[in-house]
Design a protein around this motif. Structure first.
Motif, mmCIF file in Angstrom:
data_model
loop_
_atom_site.group_PDB
_atom_site.id
_atom_site.type_symbol
_atom_site.label_atom_id
_atom_site.label_comp_id
_atom_site.label_asym_id
_atom_site.label_seq_id
_atom_site.Cartn_x
_atom_site.Cartn_y
_atom_site.Cartn_z
ATOM 1 N N GLU A 36 0.848 -1.201 0.000
ATOM 2 C CA GLU A 36 0.000 0.000 0.000
ATOM 3 C C GLU A 36 0.877 1.242 0.000
ATOM 4 O OE1 GLU A 36 -3.293 1.088 -0.070
ATOM 5 O OE2 GLU A 36 -2.339 3.045 0.183
ATOM 6 N N ARG A 37 0.626 2.131 -0.946
ATOM 7 C CA ARG A 37 1.455 3.320 -1.109
ATOM 8 C C ARG A 37 1.342 4.295 0.065
ATOM 9 N NH1 ARG A 37 0.184 6.399 -6.521
ATOM 10 N NH2 ARG A 37 -1.799 6.625 -5.457
ATOM 11 N N LEU A 73 -19.817 6.183 2.794
ATOM 12 C CA LEU A 73 -19.916 5.274 1.648
ATOM 13 C C LEU A 73 -21.217 4.482 1.811
ATOM 14 C CD1 LEU A 73 -17.824 4.013 -0.591
ATOM 15 C CD2 LEU A 73 -17.750 2.130 1.017
ATOM 16 N N SER A 74 -21.842 4.142 0.703
ATOM 17 C CA SER A 74 -23.019 3.269 0.760
ATOM 18 C C SER A 74 -22.641 1.896 0.242
ATOM 19 C CB SER A 74 -24.140 3.821 -0.122
ATOM 20 O OG SER A 74 -24.483 5.104 0.297
ATOM 21 N N ARG A 100 -16.158 5.695 5.754
ATOM 22 C CA ARG A 100 -15.065 4.950 5.110
ATOM 23 C C ARG A 100 -14.094 4.424 6.157
ATOM 24 N NH1 ARG A 100 -13.996 5.506 -0.929
ATOM 25 N NH2 ARG A 100 -15.974 6.301 -1.633
ATOM 26 N N SER A 150 5.406 0.955 -3.007
ATOM 27 C CA SER A 150 4.636 0.631 -4.206
ATOM 28 C C SER A 150 5.435 -0.386 -5.032
ATOM 29 C CB SER A 150 4.408 1.920 -4.995
ATOM 30 O OG SER A 150 3.674 1.658 -6.155
ATOM 31 N N ASP A 162 -5.082 -1.255 -7.327
ATOM 32 C CA ASP A 162 -4.556 0.047 -6.908
ATOM 33 C C ASP A 162 -5.358 1.219 -7.473
ATOM 34 O OD1 ASP A 162 -3.581 -0.716 -9.367
ATOM 35 O OD2 ASP A 162 -1.597 0.151 -9.110
ATOM 36 N N THR A 202 -1.206 2.183 -11.123
ATOM 37 C CA THR A 202 0.173 2.083 -11.620
ATOM 38 C C THR A 202 0.378 0.729 -12.301
ATOM 39 O OG1 THR A 202 0.890 3.408 -9.745
ATOM 40 C CG2 THR A 202 2.595 2.138 -10.854
ATOM 41 N N ARG A 207 -19.340 16.062 -0.769
ATOM 42 C CA ARG A 207 -19.890 15.284 0.345
ATOM 43 C C ARG A 207 -19.557 15.974 1.646
ATOM 44 N NH1 ARG A 207 -20.090 8.930 -0.809
ATOM 45 N NH2 ARG A 207 -21.117 9.185 -2.785
ATOM 46 N N ASP A 236 -11.471 -0.708 -9.186
ATOM 47 C CA ASP A 236 -11.442 0.505 -10.011
ATOM 48 C C ASP A 236 -10.313 0.495 -11.039
ATOM 49 O OD1 ASP A 236 -13.600 1.589 -8.722
ATOM 50 O OD2 ASP A 236 -12.577 3.406 -8.041
ATOM 51 N N VAL A 266 -23.642 3.849 -7.280
ATOM 52 C CA VAL A 266 -23.275 3.470 -5.901
ATOM 53 C C VAL A 266 -22.730 2.035 -5.858
ATOM 54 C CG1 VAL A 266 -24.032 3.901 -3.540
ATOM 55 C CG2 VAL A 266 -25.472 4.631 -5.389
ATOM 56 N N GLY A 305 -19.303 0.958 -7.051
ATOM 57 C CA GLY A 305 -17.874 0.700 -7.252
ATOM 58 C C GLY A 305 -17.330 -0.304 -6.250
ATOM 59 N N ALA A 306 -17.731 -0.146 -4.991
ATOM 60 C CA ALA A 306 -17.238 -1.070 -3.966
ATOM 61 C C ALA A 306 -17.785 -2.474 -4.208
ATOM 62 C CB ALA A 306 -17.625 -0.569 -2.580
HETATM 63 C C1 LIG Z 1 -17.075 10.683 -4.710
HETATM 64 C C2 LIG Z 1 -17.176 9.197 -4.772
HETATM 65 C C3 LIG Z 1 -18.189 8.551 -4.075
HETATM 66 C C4 LIG Z 1 -18.317 7.165 -4.111
HETATM 67 N N1 LIG Z 1 -19.310 6.563 -3.403
HETATM 68 C C5 LIG Z 1 -19.444 5.241 -3.440
HETATM 69 C C6 LIG Z 1 -20.462 4.597 -2.688
HETATM 70 O O1 LIG Z 1 -21.213 5.236 -1.955
HETATM 71 N N2 LIG Z 1 -20.572 3.237 -2.780
HETATM 72 C C7 LIG Z 1 -19.728 2.490 -3.572
HETATM 73 O O2 LIG Z 1 -19.884 1.271 -3.646
HETATM 74 N N3 LIG Z 1 -18.744 3.072 -4.275
HETATM 75 C C8 LIG Z 1 -18.584 4.417 -4.217
HETATM 76 N N4 LIG Z 1 -17.567 5.011 -4.906
HETATM 77 C C9 LIG Z 1 -16.624 4.161 -5.649
HETATM 78 C C10 LIG Z 1 -15.675 3.426 -4.702
HETATM 79 O O3 LIG Z 1 -15.054 4.340 -3.819
HETATM 80 C C11 LIG Z 1 -14.604 2.683 -5.513
HETATM 81 O O4 LIG Z 1 -15.234 1.973 -6.555
HETATM 82 C C12 LIG Z 1 -13.845 1.692 -4.638
HETATM 83 O O5 LIG Z 1 -13.178 2.373 -3.595
HETATM 84 C C13 LIG Z 1 -12.836 0.924 -5.491
HETATM 85 O O6 LIG Z 1 -12.033 0.139 -4.669
HETATM 86 P P1 LIG Z 1 -10.568 -0.255 -5.114
HETATM 87 O O7 LIG Z 1 -10.028 -1.087 -3.995
HETATM 88 O O8 LIG Z 1 -10.562 -0.796 -6.478
HETATM 89 O O9 LIG Z 1 -9.766 1.123 -5.196
HETATM 90 P P2 LIG Z 1 -9.433 2.180 -4.047
HETATM 91 O O10 LIG Z 1 -10.498 2.199 -3.017
HETATM 92 O O11 LIG Z 1 -9.093 3.437 -4.748
HETATM 93 O O12 LIG Z 1 -8.126 1.588 -3.346
HETATM 94 C C14 LIG Z 1 -6.891 1.583 -4.009
HETATM 95 C C15 LIG Z 1 -5.784 1.497 -2.967
HETATM 96 O O13 LIG Z 1 -4.549 1.352 -3.655
HETATM 97 C C16 LIG Z 1 -3.618 2.286 -3.125
HETATM 98 N N5 LIG Z 1 -2.678 2.609 -4.215
HETATM 99 C C17 LIG Z 1 -2.918 3.372 -5.302
HETATM 100 N N6 LIG Z 1 -1.839 3.371 -6.107
HETATM 101 C C18 LIG Z 1 -0.919 2.586 -5.522
HETATM 102 C C19 LIG Z 1 0.392 2.182 -5.881
HETATM 103 N N7 LIG Z 1 0.958 2.588 -7.005
HETATM 104 N N8 LIG Z 1 1.057 1.349 -5.053
HETATM 105 C C20 LIG Z 1 0.482 0.923 -3.894
HETATM 106 N N9 LIG Z 1 -0.740 1.281 -3.512
HETATM 107 C C21 LIG Z 1 -1.447 2.088 -4.317
HETATM 108 C C22 LIG Z 1 -4.453 3.470 -2.657
HETATM 109 O O14 LIG Z 1 -3.771 4.227 -1.674
HETATM 110 C C23 LIG Z 1 -5.683 2.742 -2.092
HETATM 111 O O15 LIG Z 1 -5.507 2.351 -0.753
HETATM 112 C C24 LIG Z 1 -17.411 6.389 -4.883
HETATM 113 C C25 LIG Z 1 -16.380 7.030 -5.584
HETATM 114 C C26 LIG Z 1 -16.265 8.416 -5.521
HETATM 115 C C27 LIG Z 1 -15.153 9.090 -6.281
#
Ligand SMILES: Cc1cc2nc3c(=O)[nH]c(=O)nc-3n(C[C@H](O)[C@H](O)[C@H](O)COP(=O)(O)OP(=O)(O)OC[C@H]3O[C@@H](n4cnc5c(N)ncnc54)[C@H](O)[C@@H]3O)c2cc1C
Length: 356
Positions: free
Chosen positions: A18-19, A30-31, A90, A113, A143, A148, A168, A271, A281, A283-284
């Motif tokens: 984790e970076r 978050l929902s 969150r 990273s 990530d 990356t 928000r 993502d 709503v 992405g998670a």
């Molecule tokens: C404004 C907003 C509101 C949202 N509301 C909702 C909601 O209510 N419900 C919902 O389901 N979704 C919601 N989403 C979407 C949701 O937040 C994402 O879809 C979800 O967090 C994706 O999870 P992830 O683990 O793929 O990525 P992330 O949550 O972005 O996690 C990525 C992780 O990787 C780390 N990282 C990044 N680059 C590197 C690197 N090079 N090396 C090491 N670590 C790295 C980051 O620090 C982070 O900890 C929302 C998004 C936004 C922008």
């Protein structure tokens, strides 16, 4: 982290890189929709998320004066006695996932990273930014939207800015806020989602917005200004937005990487592979589902490449539908076509309710 939990739960040795050094989490809410909770239930974590947040069963779509126009009963994917959706901070979600990952034996490395990936027939060597290297069976690129790992694999798709900014704010939960409320405004849309007995988060989606960064100390006042055109319940909530530190403003980006999401022994999830806009709503939900399906397919096939192909086949169309629907809903919102937007959202939620 859900990938770490799912993979460690299947007996794999997992390192999380984790970076973010102190892994801080901003205070917004978050929902977790039904599919998110269903996937978390399979990891044994749904109850902790619901207990740490606020469970809901309905969406109330209201006009700009706060009058209810329609109420949607959400599918009860966890059973008749469980909520359909949970709002939570969150920070709470982060703690639940981090504790579960550690309890299952995942090793967390923060403040670093991946510097380079070298593919080999029997695995992949990940060179990390602290100078160490690990030869592993699989690298999971979880990530996020600016991945990356995705860049290292040479996969295009920097998610596009949709022209909307999401604001928000954490606010005190009004007594009437027991469902997810949306408020259709003349230009922007707002909403309120409880995240605990005491707190809720208010949001407003700013259309046709400049994505430049605004001074943090102005955010509360500017968010109140955006909500000025609303009356009734929104005005009541807007008056409680006072602390700029409890307000965040983020650009909305959305996009999906054309499959396959793997090259050699490296695969993208969450993502990094498919980022819907917040309108769905989901992405998670997609990210957590990816984790379960990936762990399942790796357990079903001896050959990693075959497992990654099967993973992509099961995920691509579902994720593409959510991303494309989220973008379309955003467009309809911008044109004030709220009834059509609600219909599209509803149809997509029905598909999402299908088992993965
Ligand atoms: C404004 C907003 C509101 C949202 N509301 C909702 C909601 O209510 N419900 C919902 O389901 N979704 C919601 N989403 C979407 C949701 O937040 C994402 O879809 C979800 O967090 C994706 O999870 P992830 O683990 O793929 O990525 P992330 O949550 O972005 O996690 C990525 C992780 O990787 C780390 N990282 C990044 N680059 C590197 C690197 N090079 N090396 C090491 N670590 C790295 C980051 O620090 C982070 O900890 C929302 C998004 C936004 C922008």
């Amino acid at each position: 982290m859900t990938a770490a939990i799912a993979l460690a739960g299947c007996g794999h040795t997992v390192d999380v890189v984790e970076r973010n050094r102190d892994w801080s989490v901003t205070g917004w809410g978050l929902s977790l929709t039904g599919p998110s909770l269903r996937a978390l239930q399979r990891l044994g974590l749904a109850d902790a998320c619901i207990d740490g947040g606020f469970g809901l069963t309905q969406i109330s779509n209201c006009d700009s004066a706060g009058r209810t126009r329609n109420v949607i009963d959400l599918p009860l994917l966890l059973g008749p006695d469980m909520p359909a959706l949970a709002g939570l901070s969150r920070g709470v979600l982060h703690e639940v996932l981090r504790d579960a990952a550690l309890a299952r034996g995942a090793v967390l490395h923060t403040g670093m990273s991946v510097a380079a990936l070298e593919q080999a027939a029997d695995g992949v060597t990940a060179r990390l930014t602290d100078g160490s290297a690990r030869h592993v069976d699989l690298v999971v690129g979880a990530d996020g939207i600016r991945s990356t790992v995705r860049d290292m694999l040479g996969m295009p798709a920097e998610p596009a800015y949709t022209g909307q900014m999401v604001w928000r704010a954490i606010v005190p939960r009004p007594g009437w806020a027991t469902t997810l409320h949306t408020f259709a405004g003349p230009v922007h849309n707002a909403g309120l989602i409880p995240i605990s007995q005491d707190q809720a988060y208010a949001f407003v989606t700013e259309n046709h917005a400049d994505s430049g960064v605004l001074p943090q100390e102005e955010l509360a006042e500017r968010m109140r200004d955006l909500l000025n055109v609303f009356s009734g319940r929104v005005a009541e909530v807007a008056a409680t937005i006072k602390d700029p530190e409890l307000v965040v403003r983020r650009p909305v980006h959305a996009g999906v990487v054309d499959g396959p999401w793997h090259r050699g022994r490296t695969v993208l999830i969450g993502d990094a592979a498919h980022a819907p806009s917040p309108q769905m709503v989901s992405g998670a939900a997609l990210a957590i589902e990816d984790s379960l399906v990936l762990a399942e397919e790796l357990g079903l096939h001896d050959d990693v490449e075959t497992a990654l192909e099967a993973f992509g086949r099961r995920r691509l169309e579902r994720c593409r539908l959510v991303v494309e629907t989220s973008v379309k809903v955003g467009e309809l919102e911008r044109e004030g076509r709220h009834a059509e937007a609600h219909k599209l959202q509803d149809r997509c939620h029905q598909v999402m309710a299908q088992p993965i």
